[in-house]
Design a protein around this motif. Structure first.
Motif, PDB file in Angstrom:
ATOM      1  N   PHE A 132      60.247  88.668  56.902  1.00  0.00           N
ATOM      2  CA  PHE A 132      59.810  87.969  58.110  1.00  0.00           C
ATOM      3  C   PHE A 132      60.320  88.674  59.358  1.00  0.00           C
ATOM      4  CE2 PHE A 132      60.284  84.678  54.781  1.00  0.00           C
ATOM      5  CZ  PHE A 132      58.938  84.382  54.634  1.00  0.00           C
ATOM      6  N   LEU A 133      59.402  89.226  60.164  1.00  0.00           N
ATOM      7  CA  LEU A 133      59.788  89.935  61.385  1.00  0.00           C
ATOM      8  C   LEU A 133      60.210  88.989  62.503  1.00  0.00           C
ATOM      9  CD1 LEU A 133      57.071  92.719  61.683  1.00  0.00           C
ATOM     10  CD2 LEU A 133      59.469  92.969  61.060  1.00  0.00           C
ATOM     11  N   TYR A 134      59.615  87.812  62.550  1.00  0.00           N
ATOM     12  CA  TYR A 134      59.840  86.917  63.682  1.00  0.00           C
ATOM     13  C   TYR A 134      60.660  85.691  63.311  1.00  0.00           C
ATOM     14  CZ  TYR A 134      56.333  89.940  65.628  1.00  0.00           C
ATOM     15  OH  TYR A 134      55.653  91.051  66.047  1.00  0.00           O
ATOM     16  N   LYS A 135      61.511  85.824  62.325  1.00  0.00           N
ATOM     17  CA  LYS A 135      62.374  84.723  61.919  1.00  0.00           C
ATOM     18  C   LYS A 135      63.762  85.295  61.640  1.00  0.00           C
ATOM     19  CE  LYS A 135      62.980  81.310  58.265  1.00  0.00           C
ATOM     20  NZ  LYS A 135      64.107  81.908  57.566  1.00  0.00           N
ATOM     21  N   PHE A 136      64.766  84.735  62.278  1.00  0.00           N
ATOM     22  CA  PHE A 136      66.139  85.167  62.055  1.00  0.00           C
ATOM     23  C   PHE A 136      67.062  84.005  62.359  1.00  0.00           C
ATOM     24  CE2 PHE A 136      70.195  86.766  63.621  1.00  0.00           C
ATOM     25  CZ  PHE A 136      70.573  87.578  62.569  1.00  0.00           C
ATOM     26  N   GLU A 137      68.040  83.803  61.504  1.00  0.00           N
ATOM     27  CA  GLU A 137      69.045  82.776  61.730  1.00  0.00           C
ATOM     28  C   GLU A 137      70.406  83.364  61.428  1.00  0.00           C
ATOM     29  OE1 GLU A 137      68.215  79.277  59.489  1.00  0.00           O
ATOM     30  OE2 GLU A 137      66.217  79.049  60.321  1.00  0.00           O
ATOM     31  N   GLY A 138      71.340  83.107  62.307  1.00  0.00           N
ATOM     32  CA  GLY A 138      72.688  83.606  62.091  1.00  0.00           C
ATOM     33  C   GLY A 138      73.665  82.961  63.050  1.00  0.00           C
ATOM     34  N   ASN A 139      74.927  83.345  62.930  1.00  0.00           N
ATOM     35  CA  ASN A 139      75.997  82.835  63.787  1.00  0.00           C
ATOM     36  C   ASN A 139      76.952  83.964  64.126  1.00  0.00           C
ATOM     37  OD1 ASN A 139      75.295  79.999  63.677  1.00  0.00           O
ATOM     38  ND2 ASN A 139      76.022  80.042  61.565  1.00  0.00           N
ATOM     39  N   ILE A 140      77.538  83.883  65.303  1.00  0.00           N
ATOM     40  CA  ILE A 140      78.630  84.774  65.683  1.00  0.00           C
ATOM     41  C   ILE A 140      79.851  83.882  65.875  1.00  0.00           C
ATOM     42  CG2 ILE A 140      79.532  86.391  67.380  1.00  0.00           C
ATOM     43  CD1 ILE A 140      76.713  87.062  68.173  1.00  0.00           C
ATOM     44  N   SER A 141      80.942  84.213  65.197  1.00  0.00           N
ATOM     45  CA  SER A 141      82.193  83.472  65.359  1.00  0.00           C
ATOM     46  C   SER A 141      83.158  84.336  66.155  1.00  0.00           C
ATOM     47  CB  SER A 141      82.809  83.135  64.001  1.00  0.00           C
ATOM     48  OG  SER A 141      81.935  82.308  63.273  1.00  0.00           O
ATOM     49  N   ILE A 142      83.531  83.834  67.333  1.00  0.00           N
ATOM     50  CA  ILE A 142      84.439  84.559  68.213  1.00  0.00           C
ATOM     51  C   ILE A 142      85.601  83.638  68.553  1.00  0.00           C
ATOM     52  CG2 ILE A 142      84.684  85.788  70.406  1.00  0.00           C
ATOM     53  CD1 ILE A 142      81.584  86.054  70.359  1.00  0.00           C
ATOM     54  N   ASN A 143      86.788  84.017  68.130  1.00  0.00           N
ATOM     55  CA  ASN A 143      88.002  83.235  68.411  1.00  0.00           C
ATOM     56  C   ASN A 143      87.845  81.770  68.029  1.00  0.00           C
ATOM     57  OD1 ASN A 143      89.177  85.569  69.483  1.00  0.00           O
ATOM     58  ND2 ASN A 143      88.372  85.128  71.515  1.00  0.00           N
ATOM     59  N   GLY A 144      87.254  81.513  66.887  1.00  0.00           N
ATOM     60  CA  GLY A 144      87.103  80.144  66.404  1.00  0.00           C
ATOM     61  C   GLY A 144      85.888  79.412  66.929  1.00  0.00           C
ATOM     62  N   THR A 145      85.157  79.998  67.861  1.00  0.00           N
ATOM     63  CA  THR A 145      83.946  79.388  68.402  1.00  0.00           C
ATOM     64  C   THR A 145      82.735  79.981  67.691  1.00  0.00           C
ATOM     65  OG1 THR A 145      84.994  79.214  70.564  1.00  0.00           O
ATOM     66  CG2 THR A 145      82.603  78.983  70.492  1.00  0.00           C
ATOM     67  N   ILE A 147      78.751  80.538  67.554  1.00  0.00           N
ATOM     68  CA  ILE A 147      77.594  80.578  68.449  1.00  0.00           C
ATOM     69  C   ILE A 147      76.358  80.898  67.605  1.00  0.00           C
ATOM     70  CG2 ILE A 147      76.576  81.740  70.439  1.00  0.00           C
ATOM     71  CD1 ILE A 147      79.506  82.583  71.165  1.00  0.00           C
ATOM     72  N   PRO A 148      75.336  80.016  67.605  1.00  0.00           N
ATOM     73  CA  PRO A 148      74.134  80.303  66.826  1.00  0.00           C
ATOM     74  C   PRO A 148      73.317  81.441  67.463  1.00  0.00           C
ATOM     75  CG  PRO A 148      73.901  78.231  68.012  1.00  0.00           C
ATOM     76  CD  PRO A 148      75.289  78.725  68.271  1.00  0.00           C
ATOM     77  N   VAL A 149      72.721  82.258  66.610  1.00  0.00           N
ATOM     78  CA  VAL A 149      71.915  83.380  67.049  1.00  0.00           C
ATOM     79  C   VAL A 149      70.553  83.280  66.385  1.00  0.00           C
ATOM     80  CG1 VAL A 149      71.734  85.891  67.087  1.00  0.00           C
ATOM     81  CG2 VAL A 149      73.968  84.813  67.255  1.00  0.00           C
ATOM     82  N   GLY A 150      69.491  83.500  67.156  1.00  0.00           N
ATOM     83  CA  GLY A 150      68.136  83.449  66.631  1.00  0.00           C
ATOM     84  C   GLY A 150      67.386  84.737  66.907  1.00  0.00           C
ATOM     85  N   GLU A 151      66.079  84.738  66.614  1.00  0.00           N
ATOM     86  CA  GLU A 151      65.277  85.944  66.758  1.00  0.00           C
ATOM     87  C   GLU A 151      65.033  86.346  68.223  1.00  0.00           C
ATOM     88  OE1 GLU A 151      62.609  82.440  66.590  1.00  0.00           O
ATOM     89  OE2 GLU A 151      64.129  83.190  65.230  1.00  0.00           O
ATOM     90  N   ASN A 152      65.230  85.427  69.147  1.00  0.00           N
ATOM     91  CA  ASN A 152      65.022  85.767  70.566  1.00  0.00           C
ATOM     92  C   ASN A 152      66.289  86.232  71.233  1.00  0.00           C
ATOM     93  OD1 ASN A 152      62.274  85.236  70.622  1.00  0.00           O
ATOM     94  ND2 ASN A 152      62.644  83.052  70.840  1.00  0.00           N
TER      95      ASN A 152
END
Length: 152
Positions: A132-145, A147-152
């Motif tokens: 899927f080129l236009y679908k992405f789900e992930g998270n960035i964890s920085i110092n315990g926080t 942050i959700p990350v998407g395709e945009n």
């Protein structure tokens, strides 16, 4: 019947050899392109090639510079962390698409030193590679926080 079949197989083998050689040359060009990679030890960006970039490294991409598709935008020099990308190599479309950094990461750092300090040690969790080129789900964890990350 064996002769025509052998001829067709031989021609397809020759075609495959030419395609493999061409693919090898283009891969070599891509792997030897220059890129600025953050060095956590010095806190500075150093020039390297894409073949030496490892997962988790912070890279600095300049305007009109080519880069692979597997990067997460942390910030941009444009207002609100916006950038415009062309996805011609992925989907054939030449129009520019708007991508933006998350508000949290865009506000975290404004210069190279801050980027290297704040994002070194961050953990990125994302889905496995898929079609899927236009679908992405992930998270960035920085110092315990987280942050959700998407395709945009």
């Amino acid at each position: 019947m064996l002769l025509p079949l052998s001829f067709v197989v031989f021609i397809s083998m020759i075609k495959d050899i030419f395609e493999d050689v061409k693919r090898h040359k283009t891969d070599n060009l891509e792997n030897n392109r220059k890129v600025n990679v953050g060095n956590p030890a010095t806190g500075q960006f150093e020039q390297s090639t894409w073949m030496h970039v490892h997962v988790g490294r912070i890279v600095k991409v300049y305007c009109d510079e080519y880069f692979p598709c597997d990067l997460i935008l942390l910030n941009s020099s444009a207002p609100k962390g916006i950038c415009y990308i062309e996805t011609k190599n992925l989907d054939g479309e030449t129009n520019l698409k708007i991508k933006s950094a998350t508000k949290d990461t865009a506000l975290m750092a404004n210069n190279d030193e801050e980027v290297m300090k704040k994002f070194t040690g961050a953990v990125v969790e994302c889905e496995k590679p898929n079609e899927f080129l236009y679908k992405f789900e992930g998270n960035i964890s920085i110092n315990g926080t987280t942050i959700p990350v998407g395709e945009n």
